[in-house]
Design a protein around this motif. Structure first.
Motif, PDB file in Angstrom:
ATOM      1  N   SER A 236       1.095  -1.024   0.223  1.00 56.04           N
ATOM      2  CA  SER A 236       0.098  -0.119   0.155  1.00 56.04           C
ATOM      3  C   SER A 236       1.302   1.627  -0.056  1.00 56.04           C
ATOM      4  O   SER A 236       1.596   1.655  -0.843  1.00 56.04           O
ATOM      5  N   ASP A 237       0.919   2.069   1.141  1.00 58.16           N
ATOM      6  CA  ASP A 237       1.514   3.648   1.088  1.00 58.16           C
ATOM      7  C   ASP A 237       2.899   3.366   2.139  1.00 58.16           C
ATOM      8  O   ASP A 237       3.285   4.421   2.814  1.00 58.16           O
ATOM      9  N   ALA A 238       3.082   2.029   2.639  1.00 55.82           N
ATOM     10  CA  ALA A 238       4.192   1.782   3.403  1.00 55.82           C
ATOM     11  C   ALA A 238       5.849   1.031   3.132  1.00 55.82           C
ATOM     12  O   ALA A 238       5.088   0.532   2.035  1.00 55.82           O
ATOM     13  N   LEU A 239       6.482   1.691   3.499  1.00 54.64           N
ATOM     14  CA  LEU A 239       7.540   0.473   2.968  1.00 54.64           C
ATOM     15  C   LEU A 239       8.260  -0.062   4.422  1.00 54.64           C
ATOM     16  O   LEU A 239       7.455   0.029   5.203  1.00 54.64           O
ATOM     17  N   ILE A 240       8.496  -1.855   3.459  1.00 55.24           N
ATOM     18  CA  ILE A 240       8.752  -2.477   4.042  1.00 55.24           C
ATOM     19  C   ILE A 240      10.125  -2.800   3.749  1.00 55.24           C
ATOM     20  O   ILE A 240      10.831  -3.430   3.483  1.00 55.24           O
ATOM     21  N   ALA A 241      10.865  -3.196   5.124  1.00 50.09           N
ATOM     22  CA  ALA A 241      12.444  -3.429   5.128  1.00 50.09           C
ATOM     23  C   ALA A 241      11.974  -4.657   6.426  1.00 50.09           C
ATOM     24  O   ALA A 241      11.922  -4.668   7.105  1.00 50.09           O
ATOM     25  N   SER A 242      13.029  -5.723   5.520  1.00 50.24           N
ATOM     26  CA  SER A 242      13.964  -6.736   6.860  1.00 50.24           C
ATOM     27  C   SER A 242      15.250  -6.037   7.393  1.00 50.24           C
ATOM     28  O   SER A 242      16.148  -6.306   6.002  1.00 50.24           O
ATOM     29  N   ALA A 243      15.165  -7.605   7.929  1.00 48.21           N
ATOM     30  CA  ALA A 243      16.829  -7.601   8.020  1.00 48.21           C
ATOM     31  C   ALA A 243      17.807  -8.680   8.482  1.00 48.21           C
ATOM     32  O   ALA A 243      16.845  -9.672   8.199  1.00 48.21           O
ATOM     33  N   GLY A 244      19.360  -8.434   8.667  1.00 47.48           N
ATOM     34  CA  GLY A 244      19.332  -9.704   8.964  1.00 47.48           C
ATOM     35  C   GLY A 244      19.406 -10.362  10.778  1.00 47.48           C
ATOM     36  O   GLY A 244      19.616 -11.532  10.685  1.00 47.48           O
ATOM     37  N   THR A 245      18.401  -9.565  11.168  1.00 43.87           N
ATOM     38  CA  THR A 245      18.847  -9.531  13.094  1.00 43.87           C
ATOM     39  C   THR A 245      17.220 -10.084  12.896  1.00 43.87           C
ATOM     40  O   THR A 245      16.539 -10.553  14.053  1.00 43.87           O
ATOM     41  N   GLY A 246      16.702 -10.734  11.752  1.00 42.98           N
ATOM     42  CA  GLY A 246      15.358 -11.547  11.512  1.00 42.98           C
ATOM     43  C   GLY A 246      13.799 -10.345  12.089  1.00 42.98           C
ATOM     44  O   GLY A 246      12.793 -10.559  11.873  1.00 42.98           O
ATOM     45  N   GLU A 247      14.271  -9.255  12.005  1.00 38.45           N
ATOM     46  CA  GLU A 247      13.145  -7.560  12.481  1.00 38.45           C
ATOM     47  C   GLU A 247      12.846  -7.866  11.045  1.00 38.45           C
ATOM     48  O   GLU A 247      13.570  -7.609   9.675  1.00 38.45           O
ATOM     49  N   VAL A 248      11.497  -7.411  10.897  1.00 35.11           N
ATOM     50  CA  VAL A 248      10.872  -7.026   9.526  1.00 35.11           C
ATOM     51  C   VAL A 248      10.496  -5.411   9.620  1.00 35.11           C
ATOM     52  O   VAL A 248       9.231  -5.577  11.054  1.00 35.11           O
ATOM     53  N   PHE A 249       9.808  -4.711   9.123  1.00 37.54           N
ATOM     54  CA  PHE A 249       9.939  -3.375   9.542  1.00 37.54           C
ATOM     55  C   PHE A 249       8.763  -2.630   8.080  1.00 37.54           C
ATOM     56  O   PHE A 249       8.750  -2.935   7.339  1.00 37.54           O
ATOM     57  N   GLN A 250       7.511  -1.952   8.949  1.00 37.06           N
ATOM     58  CA  GLN A 250       6.767  -1.306   8.135  1.00 37.06           C
ATOM     59  C   GLN A 250       7.353   0.420   8.289  1.00 37.06           C
ATOM     60  O   GLN A 250       7.282   0.884   9.286  1.00 37.06           O
ATOM     61  N   VAL A 251       7.513   1.362   6.809  1.00 34.96           N
ATOM     62  CA  VAL A 251       8.274   2.142   7.312  1.00 34.96           C
ATOM     63  C   VAL A 251       6.582   3.913   6.643  1.00 34.96           C
ATOM     64  O   VAL A 251       6.592   3.257   5.645  1.00 34.96           O
ATOM     65  N   ARG A 252       6.370   4.282   7.610  1.00 35.43           N
ATOM     66  CA  ARG A 252       6.085   5.526   7.267  1.00 35.43           C
ATOM     67  C   ARG A 252       6.547   6.482   7.179  1.00 35.43           C
ATOM     68  O   ARG A 252       7.023   6.880   6.773  1.00 35.43           O
ATOM     69  N   GLN A 253       6.004   7.688   8.573  1.00 31.97           N
ATOM     70  CA  GLN A 253       6.441   8.180   9.026  1.00 31.97           C
ATOM     71  C   GLN A 253       8.112   7.986   9.848  1.00 31.97           C
ATOM     72  O   GLN A 253       9.371   8.693   9.495  1.00 31.97           O
ATOM     73  N   GLN A 254       7.940   7.120  10.412  1.00 30.36           N
ATOM     74  CA  GLN A 254       8.803   6.103  11.177  1.00 30.36           C
ATOM     75  C   GLN A 254       8.819   4.654  10.723  1.00 30.36           C
ATOM     76  O   GLN A 254       7.516   4.227  10.312  1.00 30.36           O
ATOM     77  N   ALA A 255       9.894   4.246  11.401  1.00 29.39           N
ATOM     78  CA  ALA A 255       9.866   2.725  10.856  1.00 29.39           C
ATOM     79  C   ALA A 255       9.757   2.317  12.602  1.00 29.39           C
ATOM     80  O   ALA A 255       9.396   2.354  13.886  1.00 29.39           O
ATOM     81  N   THR A 256       8.479   1.102  12.303  1.00 32.75           N
ATOM     82  CA  THR A 256       7.996   0.163  13.329  1.00 32.75           C
ATOM     83  C   THR A 256       7.719  -1.327  12.511  1.00 32.75           C
ATOM     84  O   THR A 256       7.688  -1.524  11.782  1.00 32.75           O
ATOM     85  N   ARG A 257       8.615  -1.770  14.251  1.00 29.10           N
ATOM     86  CA  ARG A 257       8.214  -3.351  14.624  1.00 29.10           C
ATOM     87  C   ARG A 257       7.230  -4.459  13.811  1.00 29.10           C
ATOM     88  O   ARG A 257       6.144  -3.612  14.289  1.00 29.10           O
ATOM     89  N   LEU A 258       6.959  -4.548  12.527  1.00 31.70           N
ATOM     90  CA  LEU A 258       6.312  -5.665  12.476  1.00 31.70           C
ATOM     91  C   LEU A 258       6.601  -7.253  12.820  1.00 31.70           C
ATOM     92  O   LEU A 258       5.004  -7.442  13.269  1.00 31.70           O
ATOM     93  N   TRP A 259       7.312  -7.759  13.137  1.00 31.45           N
ATOM     94  CA  TRP A 259       7.682  -9.299  12.953  1.00 31.45           C
ATOM     95  C   TRP A 259       9.368  -9.168  13.332  1.00 31.45           C
ATOM     96  O   TRP A 259       9.732  -8.777  12.471  1.00 31.45           O
ATOM     97  N   GLN A 260       9.250 -10.280  14.920  1.00 30.93           N
ATOM     98  CA  GLN A 260      10.654 -10.270  15.013  1.00 30.93           C
ATOM     99  C   GLN A 260      10.258 -11.994  15.089  1.00 30.93           C
ATOM    100  O   GLN A 260      10.277 -12.767  15.327  1.00 30.93           O
TER     101      GLN A 260
END
Length: 361
Positions: A321-345
């Motif tokens: 949708s309107d959100a950026l999604i980012a994944s990391a080698g730490t196991g975290e998945v983030f959703q970004v609108r105005q700031q990064a919010t952890r979706l899943w660990q």
């Protein structure tokens, strides 16, 4: 999910299963390679909430994947200079086909389907000739190899289908490698990366190179906006103290443009663009750097940095949708609108890319 997969596998075996779609695989939003908590490698389907929907084992570390536009099939690519490409049924978890690089070739970790999904194109290295090529595979005939053609340069890494459905754009990184030398870069004094646009039959339609002072910026990863604007992420091969911007854009018929950033902003990226994606309806761009532990955000129209995210070992990027999604080698998945919010660990060490799944097809 295990019982559902077993049930569907039984239907397939009995010949009673109708044509399946991505919905039958749990409607994943993304595919990603990763290392499971037990240390084994796999390709995963991720839902809109960032949680894994399915996990299918791989024989070694993966890099990226390609999602078939209609069938629930994932093509998993080995990390360069790997030789395996495995086609997986994401409903049953079974292996559909295993593609073998011809003698004198190895895969580069990416591929793209034609619009109808009847052909797969894979980036490959003709390492004896020191040139890049695209392998051509007939999906309707069990992913049989039916040919190849030049990529238009050295070290093709990423490839994307353009919005017209008739053109491929290839990121020729310019770096010559050979399996006997591992990941060693053999031609830095003469490397010359380019973007090459090819017809689906391999005819060069357009080619652009960087300026002389950007020659060591290896073009690696791509995203394409709906109007054909191509974004390319680069990896600087020179002295890091002289690091250059790692993100550029190109519109066909024009010259390439690098995004404006200060020298300090370039240094924070450690010369490394990992993944790139258009978001906010194509008005913004994001490029990740796992080495720099950050994502840089850009205003496309102004061609300049307009934000940053500091996220440990971040690399995979996607859009929901309107959100950026980012994944990391730490196991975290983030959703970004105005700031990064952890979706899943999770305990999964996510690898380099989030690959969007066209679930509407």
């Amino acid at each position: 999910m295990t019982s559902r997969r077993g049930f569907m596998a039984g239907l397939v075996a009995a010949g009673a299963c109708p044509r399946l779609s991505w919905a039958d695989a749990g409607s994943p939003a993304f595919l990603s390679a990763g290392r499971a908590p037990n240390g084994h490698y796999a390709v995963f389907g991720l839902g809109r909430d960032g949680q894994p929907i399915f996990e299918i084992p791989l024989p070694a570390r993966g890099h990226a994947a390609a999602a078939h536009p209609h069938r629930p099939q994932a093509v998993a690519f080995a990390r360069r200079p790997g030789r395996f490409v495995i086609v997986l049924d994401c409903v049953t978890g079974r292996e559909v086909a295993r593609l073998e690089a011809p003698e004198g070739r190895h895969f580069y970790g990416h591929g793209a389907f034609s619009k109808q999904g009847d052909t797969l194109f894979t980036t490959e290295n003709d390492y004896e000739a020191g040139q890049g090529c695209l392998g051509v595979w007939d999906v309707t005939n069990g992913y049989a190899r039916v040919g190849e053609f030049s990529s238009g340069g050295v070290g093709p890494h990423d490839v994307r289908l353009m919005p017209d459905g008739q053109t491929l754009v290839v990121a020729n990184g310019g770096i010559e490698t050979h399996p006997e030398s591992g990941r060693a870069k053999l031609n830095l004094p003469t490397m010359l990366p380019n973007l090459t646009y090819l017809s689906l039959q391999g005819e060069v339609q357009e080619q652009v190179t960087l300026s002389a002072d950007e020659r060591l910026n290896s073009i690696r990863h791509l995203d394409v906006r709906s109007d054909g604007l191509v974004a390319f992420a680069m990896q600087w091969q020179g002295d890091l103290s002289a690091a250059r911007p790692v993100l550029g854009v190109h519109q066909r018929g024009q010259g390439p443009e690098l995004m404006s950033m200060t020298h300090a902003e370039a240094l924070t990226m450690k010369g490394y663009g990992g993944s790139v994606v258009f978001w906010a309806k194509g008005q913004r761009l994001a490029v990740s750097s796992p080495r720099g532990n950050r994502v840089q955000l850009f205003d496309v129209a102004g061609r300049h940095v307009d934000g940053k995210l500091e996220l440990e070992d971040v690399c995979g990027l996607g859009v929901l949708s309107d959100a950026l999604i980012a994944s990391a080698g730490t196991g975290e998945v983030f959703q970004v609108r105005q700031q990064a919010t952890r979706l899943w660990q999770s305990g999964v060490a996510w690898d380099n890319h989030l690959v969007a799944v066209n679930r509407g097809a």
